[in-house]
Design a protein around this motif. Sequence first.
Motif, PDB file in Angstrom:
ATOM      1  N   LEU A 185       0.851  -1.190   0.000  1.00 52.21           N
ATOM      2  CA  LEU A 185       0.000   0.000   0.000  1.00 52.21           C
ATOM      3  C   LEU A 185       0.888   1.241   0.000  1.00 52.21           C
ATOM      4  N   PRO A 186       0.498   2.296  -0.709  1.00 52.30           N
ATOM      5  CA  PRO A 186       1.320   3.515  -0.712  1.00 52.30           C
ATOM      6  C   PRO A 186       1.362   4.175   0.665  1.00 52.30           C
ATOM      7  N   HIS A 187       2.520   4.653   1.025  1.00 51.62           N
ATOM      8  CA  HIS A 187       2.733   5.419   2.261  1.00 51.62           C
ATOM      9  C   HIS A 187       3.260   6.792   1.856  1.00 51.62           C
ATOM     10  N   GLN A 188       3.090   7.754   2.735  1.00 48.03           N
ATOM     11  CA  GLN A 188       3.516   9.117   2.426  1.00 48.03           C
ATOM     12  C   GLN A 188       4.418   9.666   3.524  1.00 48.03           C
ATOM     13  N   VAL A 189       5.266  10.604   3.129  1.00 44.58           N
ATOM     14  CA  VAL A 189       6.044  11.396   4.074  1.00 44.58           C
ATOM     15  C   VAL A 189       5.578  12.831   3.899  1.00 44.58           C
ATOM     16  N   GLU A 190       5.262  13.462   4.998  1.00 43.35           N
ATOM     17  CA  GLU A 190       4.765  14.838   4.969  1.00 43.35           C
ATOM     18  C   GLU A 190       5.833  15.768   5.535  1.00 43.35           C
ATOM     19  N   TYR A 191       6.180  16.793   4.753  1.00 47.55           N
ATOM     20  CA  TYR A 191       7.145  17.811   5.170  1.00 47.55           C
ATOM     21  C   TYR A 191       6.383  19.080   5.537  1.00 47.55           C
ATOM     22  N   ASP A 192       6.616  19.584   6.716  1.00 45.16           N
ATOM     23  CA  ASP A 192       6.026  20.849   7.159  1.00 45.16           C
ATOM     24  C   ASP A 192       7.198  21.826   7.334  1.00 45.16           C
ATOM     25  N   LEU A 193       7.553  22.508   6.255  1.00 45.14           N
ATOM     26  CA  LEU A 193       8.748  23.360   6.250  1.00 45.14           C
ATOM     27  C   LEU A 193       8.678  24.523   7.239  1.00 45.14           C
ATOM     28  N   PRO A 194       7.578  25.286   7.297  1.00 46.00           N
ATOM     29  CA  PRO A 194       7.561  26.423   8.222  1.00 46.00           C
ATOM     30  C   PRO A 194       7.724  26.018   9.699  1.00 46.00           C
ATOM     31  N   ASN A 195       7.219  24.835  10.032  1.00 46.75           N
ATOM     32  CA  ASN A 195       7.305  24.377  11.424  1.00 46.75           C
ATOM     33  C   ASN A 195       8.480  23.440  11.676  1.00 46.75           C
ATOM     34  N   ARG A 196       9.341  23.240  10.651  1.00 46.35           N
ATOM     35  CA  ARG A 196      10.582  22.472  10.778  1.00 46.35           C
ATOM     36  C   ARG A 196      10.345  21.043  11.265  1.00 46.35           C
ATOM     37  N   ARG A 197       9.436  20.324  10.581  1.00 47.43           N
ATOM     38  CA  ARG A 197       9.128  18.971  11.023  1.00 47.43           C
ATOM     39  C   ARG A 197       8.683  18.096   9.858  1.00 47.43           C
TER      40      ARG A 197
END
Length: 190
Positions: A69-81
């Motif tokens: 099953l596809p998995h994702q990575v989420e980048y939250d640049l403004p909050n550095r996480r």
Amino acid sequence: MRSKPRAGRGRAGFSLAELMVVTAIIGLMTYVVAQSFDAIVPQERLNTAVRNLTAVLRDARSAAIAKNLPHQVEYDLPNRRDRLLYPNSLDGGILREGYDSEERRLAGQWNLLPDGIDFQELSVAGEPYRGDVPYRVIFDPRGSATEHLVVLSQPRYEAFYTIEVLALSGHFRMHDGVWQRDVVSDQDFK
């Protein structure tokens, strides 16, 4: 019969001058070690950030292949996480994209970058991402992934590290400094 003490044998301690010299040497050694430690710690923060992010990428790819099953990575640049997003809903079923609410998605904890480390850049398929909302990349069951580069920076020390995620294999490469892939032209195939 009593024996007389020999000369020089009656001394039982250190003089004040000897103690001061030893104290000065210990103080100097402590100062040198502290300076060396301060020089090592900043580089270790950047290395820790790189290790943590690559662990999330590796987990996303492995889980996508293992669970088919596809998995994702989420980048939250403004909050550095960053974090790993699973294809499952909170009730244990498979999340149906477009039908189920994103609030029902099972997600890993946010991984906050260490103090002094920032996302310098996120480029997806060669285009820099400049948005203020979190961006998601996908790792599919065949092992492939959204092609992207993540540059982590340590501005105070002008240190940079690039993580390159390859599209076809989903593997990643690490590059010291800011790195960009060369643009392919027709001349490369002649």
